[in-house]
Design an enzyme around this catalytic site. Structure first.
Site, short mmCIF file in Angstrom:
data_model
loop_
_atom_site.label_atom_id
_atom_site.label_comp_id
_atom_site.label_asym_id
_atom_site.label_seq_id
_atom_site.Cartn_x
_atom_site.Cartn_y
_atom_site.Cartn_z
N ARG A 79 75.61 54.33 1.91
CA ARG A 79 76.57 53.21 2.03
C ARG A 79 76.04 52.17 3.01
NH1 ARG A 79 80.69 57.70 2.73
NH2 ARG A 79 81.06 58.31 0.58
N PHE A 105 82.75 53.94 -9.88
CA PHE A 105 83.08 55.30 -9.44
C PHE A 105 83.39 55.28 -7.94
CE2 PHE A 105 80.04 55.42 -12.92
CZ PHE A 105 80.67 56.21 -13.85
N ASP A 148 87.54 52.81 -10.60
CA ASP A 148 87.60 54.27 -10.73
C ASP A 148 88.64 54.59 -11.79
OD1 ASP A 148 86.61 56.76 -8.70
OD2 ASP A 148 88.31 57.22 -10.02
N ASP A 196 77.80 55.28 -8.62
CA ASP A 196 77.82 56.61 -7.98
C ASP A 196 78.67 57.57 -8.80
OD1 ASP A 196 77.55 58.70 -6.19
OD2 ASP A 196 79.15 57.97 -4.88
N CYS A 239 74.21 62.98 -8.43
CA CYS A 239 74.42 64.18 -7.62
C CYS A 239 74.31 65.44 -8.47
CB CYS A 239 75.76 64.11 -6.91
SG CYS A 239 77.16 63.98 -8.02
N1 SAH Z 1 81.45 56.68 -4.67
C1 SAH Z 1 82.37 57.65 -4.11
C2 SAH Z 1 82.29 59.01 -4.76
C3 SAH Z 1 82.42 59.02 -6.25
S1 SAH Z 1 82.93 60.53 -6.89
C4 SAH Z 1 82.14 57.75 -2.60
O1 SAH Z 1 81.15 57.22 -2.09
O2 SAH Z 1 82.94 58.41 -1.92
C5 SAH Z 1 83.13 60.20 -8.55
C6 SAH Z 1 84.36 59.39 -8.90
O3 SAH Z 1 84.21 59.00 -10.26
C7 SAH Z 1 85.71 60.09 -8.81
O4 SAH Z 1 86.56 59.34 -7.98
C8 SAH Z 1 86.25 60.08 -10.25
O5 SAH Z 1 87.65 59.79 -10.30
C9 SAH Z 1 85.50 58.94 -10.86
N2 SAH Z 1 85.25 58.99 -12.31
C10 SAH Z 1 84.90 60.05 -13.08
N3 SAH Z 1 84.64 59.65 -14.35
C11 SAH Z 1 84.85 58.31 -14.38
C12 SAH Z 1 84.72 57.32 -15.39
N4 SAH Z 1 84.32 57.65 -16.62
N5 SAH Z 1 84.97 56.04 -15.06
C13 SAH Z 1 85.35 55.71 -13.80
N6 SAH Z 1 85.49 56.59 -12.82
C14 SAH Z 1 85.23 57.88 -13.09
#
Ligand code: SAH
Length: 387
Positions: free
Chosen positions: A207, A222, A243, A290, A330
Site C-alpha cells: 500500500r 477488490f 468490492d 488485489d 495471493c
Molecule cells: N485489497 C484488500 C484485500 C482484498 S481481499 C486489502 O488491501 O485489504 C479480496 C476482496 O475481494 C474481498 O473484500 C472480497 O469481498 C472481494 N471480492 C471477491 N470477489 C470479487 C469480485 N468478483 N468483484 C469484486 N470484489 C470481489
C-alpha cells in the site's frame, strides 16, 4: 521417557535441504505419544533434533529445533517468541497492526500471531502447537504486555489436524472493533469476524509502494475495507473503490471518514463487470488489483490463471498513458514465475507497453523461508504504461 519419531531417509534429506516438514509417508515409526514435541531420529539412529508431532495430519512432523539436547519448555517458547517480536522493531515504528509471528517463517511452526494495537490474535494451526497453548499464551503476555489474546482458530486446516474450529479468548478480552494505524492511515480492524485475523496485514508495504506512485484518477479493485484506497487517496485526485461485498464497502466508507478523506467513491460491484462496463470510458492514472486467491488448489490453477489474465488485461487497457498499476496474487499455487508469465501474457493482450517498476514479495513481518516455498504466497508487481 522422551517420545521419539523415526523418519525415513527421504524425510531426513528434506530437513537437511532446509524444509521444516516431514510427511506421514516418510515416518517409519511414529512416536507412541499424543500431539506435542518429540525427538526425531533417522533409521540409523542419528539424532535430528525436535519436532512438533501431529498424529492426524499429513504433515506429521514440523521442525522446532535442530539441537537434540535442548528442552522444549516454557523458556524455549519465550526465547523463540522474543526473537520474532524483536525482528518486528522496524515495522512497529510505522504501524500498530502487523504480524508478530509467521509460523515456519519465524521457526515457530503452525503458529500465527497478529498484533492489533494492545491486543493479539493468534492461530494455532496444528495439533502439535496446540499442545503448547499455555506456554505460548504465557510467553506472549510477558513479552508484549498485551491486554488480551483471541484465538481465531477457525481456519479449515484445523480439521485436517483433528482439531475443532473455534474462536475463543486465550487471555483477557479482545474488542470486536480496534482502530489501528498504518503509515499514517487509520482503519477499523475486526478481529472476531474479519477476514484472516481481522484485516489484510500482508499488503501493508505494498500500500505504501502503490501510494508513492499514485496520481490523478485512481481505482482500487477488490478494496475490502478500503485499505489501498485510503493510502491512494492521500496522493490521487480521486479514488474509486470497488468490492462485491456490501458489508466491506460500508466499512471502507467508515474508514474514509475516520481519516477525513472525502475524495473516495465506493462502488459495490463485481470487479470483472465493473471493468467491462467502463471499457472505452475515461481512463485511470493509478490502478490497484488485489483479488482473492483464485487458485484454491492445484486442480483449479489453469482456470485461475485465465481469471487473473482477464482481470489484468482489462485493467491495463483502462490505464491512462503514464499510468501505474499495482497488481497482486495471493494464490500459493500460482508461483512467482507463473505470476510473471501471466502478467506478460496480459500485457501483450492489452496492446499496451508496460514497464516493470517493481516486483514485490511478502512484507518483512510475513517472512518466507527460501527453502520452504509453502511459506510464501503473496506476489505483486508495479507496472507503468508508457504508451
Ligand atoms: N485489497 C484488500 C484485500 C482484498 S481481499 C486489502 O488491501 O485489504 C479480496 C476482496 O475481494 C474481498 O473484500 C472480497 O469481498 C472481494 N471480492 C471477491 N470477489 C470479487 C469480485 N468478483 N468483484 C469484486 N470484489 C470481489
Amino acid at each position: 521417557m522422551i517420545p521419539c519419531a523415526v523418519v525415513a531417509s527421504r524425510g531426513a534429506r528434506r530437513w537437511e535441504q532446509g524444509h521444516p516438514w516431514i510427511f506421514r509417508s516418510d515416518v517409519e515409526a511414529p512416536p507412541a505419544a499424543p500431539a506435542g514435541a518429540v525427538r526425531v531420529r533417522d533409521t540409523r539412529g542419528r539424532e535430528l533434533g525436535w519436532a512438533l508431532w501431529s498424529p492426524a495430519s499429513e504433515i506429521s512432523l514440523r521442525r522446532l529445533d535442530a539441537n537434540p539436547d535442548t528442552a522444549i519448555d516454557g523458556e524455549w517458547w519465550y526465547r523463540r517468541l522474543t526473537a520474532a517480536v524483536a525482528r518486528r522493531a522496524a515495522t512497529a515504528r510505522d504501524a500498530t497492526a502487523y504480524r508478530l509471528v509467521h509460523g515456519e517463517g519465524d521457526a515457530l511452526p503452525a503458529l500465527v500471531v497478529d498484533q492489533y494495537d494492545r491486543w493479539l490474535v493468534a492461530q494455532l494451526l496444528s495439533a502439535g502447537v496446540e499442545a503448547f497453548r499455555a506456554e505460548i499464551t504465557d510467553a506472549l503476555r510477558t513479552i508484549t504486555g498485551c491486554q488480551g489474546i483471541l484465538a481465531r482458530n477457525d481456519p479449515p486446516v484445523r480439521t485436517r489436524e483433528g482439531l475443532p474450529r473455534v474462536v475463543e479468548a486465550l487471555y483477557g478480552e479482545v474488542p470486536h472493533d480496534i482502530v489501528v494505524e498504518e503509515h499514517g492511515i487509520r482503519y477499523h480492524a475486526a478481529p472476531h469476524t474479519g477476514q484472516k485475523t481481522g484485516a489484510f496485514l500482508d499488503q501493508r508495504e505494498n500500500r505504501v509502494l502503490a501510494a508513492a506512485h499514485a496520481h490523478g484518477r485512481a481505482l482500487d479493485l477488490f478494496s475490502y475495507h478500503g485499505s489501498f484506497a485510503l493510502h491512494l487517496a492521500r496522493r490521487a485526485t480521486s479514488v474509486t473503490a470497488v468490492d462485491s461485498s456490501a458489508a466491506a464497502i460500508e466499512r471502507a466508507a467508515v474508514n474514509a471518514e475516520l481519516n477525513a478523506l472525502s475524495n473516495i467513491e465506493f462502488v459495490e460491484a463485481d470487479a470483472f463487470d465493473f471493468l467491462r462496463e467502463r471499457r472505452g470510458g475515461p481512463r485511470f492514472d493509478t490502478i490497484v488489483v488485489d483479488p482473492p486467491a483464485f487458485a484454491k488448489n492445484r486442480a483449479s490453477l489453469q482456470g485461475a490463471i485465465r481469471g487473473y489474465r482477464d482481470l489484468n488485461v482489462h485493467a491495463m487497457r483502462l490505464l491512462a498513458p503514464g499510468g501505474m498499476i499495482f497488481t497482486a496474487s495471493c494464490s500459493y499455487h500460482l508461483g512467482k514465475a507463473a505470476f510473471l508469465d501471466m502478467l506478460r501474457d496480459a500485457a501483450a493482450a492489452s496492446g499496451r507497453t508496460l514497464v516493470l517498476r517493481a516486483i514485490t514479495a511478502q512484507p518483512a513481518d510475513h517472512p518466507e523461508v527460501i527453502t520452504a516455498p509453502e511459506t510464501g504466497y503473496l506476489k505483486g508487481a508495479l507496472l507503468e504504461a508508457i504508451d
